[in-house]
Scaffold this motif. Sequence first.
Motif, PDB file in Angstrom:
ATOM      1  N   GLN A 269       0.822  -1.213   0.000  1.00 54.21           N
ATOM      2  CA  GLN A 269       0.000   0.000   0.000  1.00 54.21           C
ATOM      3  C   GLN A 269       0.860   1.268   0.000  1.00 54.21           C
ATOM      4  N   HIS A 270       0.477   2.217  -0.850  1.00 53.71           N
ATOM      5  CA  HIS A 270       1.071   3.561  -0.925  1.00 53.71           C
ATOM      6  C   HIS A 270       2.511   3.589  -1.435  1.00 53.71           C
ATOM      7  N   GLY A 271       3.083   2.449  -1.824  1.00 55.60           N
ATOM      8  CA  GLY A 271       4.408   2.460  -2.417  1.00 55.60           C
ATOM      9  C   GLY A 271       5.535   2.537  -1.405  1.00 55.60           C
ATOM     10  N   PHE A 272       6.748   2.802  -1.913  1.00 54.16           N
ATOM     11  CA  PHE A 272       7.956   2.654  -1.093  1.00 54.16           C
ATOM     12  C   PHE A 272       8.578   3.968  -0.645  1.00 54.16           C
ATOM     13  N   ALA A 273       8.191   5.105  -1.208  1.00 49.05           N
ATOM     14  CA  ALA A 273       8.903   6.361  -0.904  1.00 49.05           C
ATOM     15  C   ALA A 273       8.857   6.685   0.587  1.00 49.05           C
ATOM     16  N   ARG A 274       7.760   6.323   1.236  1.00 52.41           N
ATOM     17  CA  ARG A 274       7.601   6.665   2.657  1.00 52.41           C
ATOM     18  C   ARG A 274       8.610   5.944   3.552  1.00 52.41           C
ATOM     19  N   ASP A 275       9.234   4.888   3.038  1.00 52.43           N
ATOM     20  CA  ASP A 275      10.198   4.110   3.827  1.00 52.43           C
ATOM     21  C   ASP A 275      11.628   4.228   3.312  1.00 52.43           C
ATOM     22  N   ARG A 276      11.873   5.191   2.446  1.00 50.69           N
ATOM     23  CA  ARG A 276      13.206   5.374   1.875  1.00 50.69           C
ATOM     24  C   ARG A 276      13.815   6.671   2.394  1.00 50.69           C
ATOM     25  N   GLU A 277      15.138   6.664   2.572  1.00 50.58           N
ATOM     26  CA  GLU A 277      15.802   7.884   3.032  1.00 50.58           C
ATOM     27  C   GLU A 277      16.065   8.817   1.848  1.00 50.58           C
ATOM     28  N   PHE A 278      15.589  10.040   1.977  1.00 51.02           N
ATOM     29  CA  PHE A 278      15.809  11.072   0.967  1.00 51.02           C
ATOM     30  C   PHE A 278      17.131  11.790   1.269  1.00 51.02           C
ATOM     31  N   THR A 279      17.727  12.362   0.225  1.00 49.84           N
ATOM     32  CA  THR A 279      18.948  13.142   0.344  1.00 49.84           C
ATOM     33  C   THR A 279      18.598  14.626   0.392  1.00 49.84           C
ATOM     34  N   ILE A 280      19.184  15.352   1.346  1.00 50.84           N
ATOM     35  CA  ILE A 280      18.972  16.796   1.406  1.00 50.84           C
ATOM     36  C   ILE A 280      19.807  17.438   0.309  1.00 50.84           C
ATOM     37  N   ILE A 281      19.163  18.224  -0.560  1.00 45.41           N
ATOM     38  CA  ILE A 281      19.907  18.854  -1.659  1.00 45.41           C
ATOM     39  C   ILE A 281      20.008  20.365  -1.492  1.00 45.41           C
ATOM     40  N   ASP A 282      19.184  20.936  -0.579  1.00 42.66           N
ATOM     41  CA  ASP A 282      19.233  22.378  -0.359  1.00 42.66           C
ATOM     42  C   ASP A 282      18.531  22.671   0.961  1.00 42.66           C
ATOM     43  N   GLN A 283      19.100  23.547   1.798  1.00 38.91           N
ATOM     44  CA  GLN A 283      18.477  23.832   3.082  1.00 38.91           C
ATOM     45  C   GLN A 283      18.838  25.224   3.574  1.00 38.91           C
ATOM     46  N   THR A 284      17.824  25.948   4.074  1.00 42.36           N
ATOM     47  CA  THR A 284      18.031  27.212   4.779  1.00 42.36           C
ATOM     48  C   THR A 284      17.250  27.121   6.096  1.00 42.36           C
ATOM     49  N   ASP A 285      17.149  28.230   6.823  1.00 41.00           N
ATOM     50  CA  ASP A 285      16.397  28.214   8.083  1.00 41.00           C
ATOM     51  C   ASP A 285      14.917  27.935   7.875  1.00 41.00           C
ATOM     52  N   THR A 286      14.393  28.289   6.707  1.00 37.77           N
ATOM     53  CA  THR A 286      12.939  28.190   6.482  1.00 37.77           C
ATOM     54  C   THR A 286      12.562  27.316   5.294  1.00 37.77           C
ATOM     55  N   GLN A 287      13.558  26.656   4.673  1.00 36.50           N
ATOM     56  CA  GLN A 287      13.243  25.867   3.476  1.00 36.50           C
ATOM     57  C   GLN A 287      14.184  24.680   3.393  1.00 36.50           C
ATOM     58  N   VAL A 288      13.643  23.547   2.894  1.00 43.37           N
ATOM     59  CA  VAL A 288      14.494  22.389   2.615  1.00 43.37           C
ATOM     60  C   VAL A 288      13.965  21.667   1.383  1.00 43.37           C
ATOM     61  N   SER A 289      14.887  21.142   0.582  1.00 41.95           N
ATOM     62  CA  SER A 289      14.534  20.300  -0.556  1.00 41.95           C
ATOM     63  C   SER A 289      15.220  18.953  -0.387  1.00 41.95           C
ATOM     64  N   LEU A 290      14.467  17.887  -0.650  1.00 44.80           N
ATOM     65  CA  LEU A 290      14.986  16.527  -0.492  1.00 44.80           C
ATOM     66  C   LEU A 290      14.694  15.744  -1.764  1.00 44.80           C
ATOM     67  N   GLU A 291      15.554  14.749  -2.030  1.00 49.29           N
ATOM     68  CA  GLU A 291      15.463  14.030  -3.298  1.00 49.29           C
ATOM     69  C   GLU A 291      15.593  12.522  -3.081  1.00 49.29           C
ATOM     70  N   LEU A 292      14.803  11.790  -3.845  1.00 49.44           N
ATOM     71  CA  LEU A 292      14.899  10.330  -3.897  1.00 49.44           C
ATOM     72  C   LEU A 292      15.037   9.922  -5.353  1.00 49.44           C
ATOM     73  N   THR A 293      15.993   9.027  -5.624  1.00 49.25           N
ATOM     74  CA  THR A 293      16.185   8.545  -6.993  1.00 49.25           C
ATOM     75  C   THR A 293      16.118   7.024  -7.016  1.00 49.25           C
ATOM     76  N   ALA A 294      15.872   6.494  -8.194  1.00 49.88           N
ATOM     77  CA  ALA A 294      15.763   5.046  -8.362  1.00 49.88           C
ATOM     78  C   ALA A 294      17.097   4.365  -8.068  1.00 49.88           C
ATOM     79  N   ASP A 295      17.013   3.172  -7.496  1.00 46.91           N
ATOM     80  CA  ASP A 295      18.200   2.326  -7.311  1.00 46.91           C
ATOM     81  C   ASP A 295      17.766   0.868  -7.469  1.00 46.91           C
ATOM     82  N   ASP A 296      18.679  -0.044  -7.212  1.00 52.50           N
ATOM     83  CA  ASP A 296      18.358  -1.464  -7.431  1.00 52.50           C
ATOM     84  C   ASP A 296      17.177  -1.921  -6.566  1.00 52.50           C
TER      85      ASP A 296
END
Length: 296
Positions: free
Chosen positions: A76-103
């Motif tokens: 149910q709902h797929g796998f993204a919720r259980d995968r660790e995302f990488t922080i690609i940009d962060q300030t005091d009030t903003q953050v961007s995180l990324e998940l990419t395909a792997d094996d």
Amino acid sequence: MGGIAMITLKNDYLTVKINPLGAELTSVKDNESGLEYMWQADKAYWGRHAPILFPIVGRLQDNQYRLNGETYHMTQHGFARDREFTIIDQTDTQVSLELTADDETKALYPQDFILTLSYELVDHQLKVNATVTNPTDEAMVFSFGAHPGFNVPFGGALADFTDYNVTVSPKQTYQRVPLVGPYSDTKHSVPLDLHQPLSLKHDLFDHDAQVLTLDNHETTVMLSTPSDDHGIALTVAAPYLGIWSPYPKQAPFVCLEPWWGLADDVQATGDLETKVAIQKLAGKDSFKASYQITYF
């Protein structure tokens, strides 16, 4: 948390915590009162806060699907919720995180993808933006959704669950997609009159979520009570919105869930490309989804 450091965003009004595991919003507190708006994942009821749903929303029939002649299994709902995302940009009030395909993801879902989540605090509002990028030349199919849970009552509030209302704007009659077990019954949508607020009762969810068809029209869903001045308002233009609390548990929270997808239909064939409400993305193209939550 398995050693993963929580991300903190803060401005004059709110303090927000996000877990890189699943890029999950885990806490939103009012700085002045200390009031906690987000559900705190009590496993007796539901052990999550606000999972990201990708690459499916809801449940697949028999937890499996077919794509390009191959059968894959996914819960149910797929796998993204259980995968660790990488922080690609962060300030005091903003953050961007990324998940990419792997094996590991390709064993469940063979497509290449880049899933980016960004959270930005602006005054009393949290802006959430998601981008799904197809890095290949081949078309891809997927669903995306969000599943934020809110304390009812909000932390410190004197009101009870049944003192709260869900107010939907624009005030109109919406088409509701019934669920038969965990599956969508899109051919038997029923009208739901939301000219007046929906009063919260636990048995409102005796057939699982209330699923509204929004047809990508901008809609604001407010969770509040006449008992005090606190509440939240979620604004989104999505195909669907789920309203959910587990039943028959008397759970002290409600989820307001923007969905760009649905659980498998009761008449699903198992083919992902013809799945109900599936998103299709051409090669090298991107899909964007966004919503905003205002806390008051």
